[in-house]
Write a protein that holds these residues in place. Structure first.
Motif: not given
Length: 422
Positions: A402-422
């Protein structure tokens, strides 16, 4: 592309930092990117940057296009006078300070490797339920669990705001706040608002005084919600109605306007009549409920404390004037699990914050004893292979969606950040 991607690139220096040149062809050396505070004003505070032969300390503002500076009216805001570098993806117009000196510009797209850009596009481009649903299972367990803890407490922080508002409304009466929260919880999604309006309409001092006689509590609660309007032949209905008007006169109360309660689409055990009677019996059984709830640490203790049923009349009724087969209508374990998730854990968290106590580990242990909720979001996470073993996990997944995925806030999410880093 979104601006938060540029924030990510700058914050973690995900670009070639060697031989940087400004749009004005001056060399740039980044000593410190600055503090990313996400507040009003420039994006990064107290950056240290060498531009040409001059070292600067100040703020950094980031935009997709340099012309966004004027689009956002920064030229009129004195908070932006201390910007030492304007970081953009596309430099489409020069930007000037009030003294007519041009602000140095760094064009990031000239220094970002294609692989970084491809990773970003791969994360955000898929038209899937959540952007990372194909990769989320690859996340390191340590990263995932730490992020879940943060999501859990972010969720509690948001829920606490409402509790603090209720505290102000009730003159810091925690018992009254608990009554409001429980009433809302007992009303579930359909009748939660109406039950909440009822709980605010009856001064809690009156609930305290009348709690020794459950029929008086039922008459107040039912009457305030309009369930005693009209005429019926039922003796219990008439008794509650008489009590209600007597109490209205006794306490000089006015009948408020409240949204009508709904019976439609509810299973009989969730009918508002049953839930309200259970709420009245809970407060008739425990006159100081908050003091008993605030120190509970185990789900089993909640089940024991709230082992109450609807009044005897409701053992063979779901509505007035309509008799039904006799059934003991106790508060079920699954319903009390919702009470733990939505009322007890949040109020314990808010209370500990105000008292200055640290109960984080206790709350996590507490909620892990509770079964996960069952809803469409949790079912979907289960479908993509992310299963909830308990309510701690299901709560974090709800917050994530509700607070991250729905807003496409991947770059504020530890999961999205980790995926970008890798």
């Amino acid at each position: 592309m979104k601006e938060d991607f540029l924030h990510y690139l700058w914050r973690f220096k995900k670009f070639n930092t060697l031989d940087l040149k400004s749009a004005q062809n001056e060399s740039i050396t980044i000593i410190k990117t600055g503090d990313y505070l996400e507040l009003a004003g420039p994006d990064f505070f107290n950056a240290h940057i060498k531009i040409g032969d001059q070292k600067w300390a100040g703020n950094v503002e980031i935009h997709l296009k340099s012309s966004d500076w004027y689009l956002h009216n920064h030229e009129k805001d004195p908070a932006y006078e201390n910007v030492i570098l304007h970081v953009v993806w596309e430099n489409d117009t020069p930007i000037f300070r009030e003294n007519n000196i041009e602000i140095p510009v760094l064009v990031l797209k000239d220094y970002v490797e294609k692989e970084v850009l491809n990773n970003y596009n791969a994360l955000l481009s898929p038209k899937t339920w959540i952007s990372c649903e194909r990769q989320i299972k690859e996340i390191d367990d340590f990263v995932f669990k730490n992020w879940q803890e943060r999501l859990f407490f972010e969720r509690l922080e948001r829920k606490s705001k409402f509790i603090y508002e209720l505290l102000e409304e009730t003159n810091q009466d925690w018992e009254a706040v608990l009554f409001c929260l429980l009433a809302k919880n007992f009303g579930l999604n359909t009748n939660g608002l109406s039950f909440m309006q009822m709980s605010k309409s009856i001064p809690f001092t009156i609930i305290r005084k009348e709690s020794f006689e459950v029929e008086n509590l039922e008459s107040l609660i039912f009457g305030t919600l309009g369930l005693l309007d009209g005429e019926k032949e039922d003796v219990y209905f008439k008794d509650l109605k008489f009590r209600y008007f007597y109490l209205l006169h006794k306490y000089q109360l006015e009948k408020p306007f409240i949204n009508p309660v709904q019976f439609f689409k509810h299973r009989p055990d969730n009918f508002p009549t049953i839930r309200l009677s259970q709420l009245a019996n809970l407060y008739s059984t425990h006159q100081n409920l908050f003091s008993k709830i605030i120190d509970l640490k185990m789900a089993k203790s909640v089940y024991e404390l709230m082992n109450v049923s609807a009044s005897s009349y409701w053992q063979n009724h779901y509505q007035f004037d309509k008799e039904s087969p006799k059934k003991a209508k106790m508060l079920s374990k699954s319903f009390l699990d919702l009470v733990i998730i939505n009322t007890i854990i949040p109020i314990q968290f808010a209370y500990s914050n105000i008292m200055g106590d640290s109960v984080s580990e206790d709350l996590i242990d507490f909620i892990k004893e509770v079964a996960p909720e069952k809803n469409a979001i949790i079912d979907k996470f289960d479908f993509i292979g992310i299963k909830s073993k308990n309510a701690f996990e299901s709560q974090t997944f709800l917050e994530l969606k509700n607070e991250y995925c729905n807003h496409k806030a991947c770059l504020k999410c530890a999961i999205g950040m980790e995926l970008l880093k890798n």
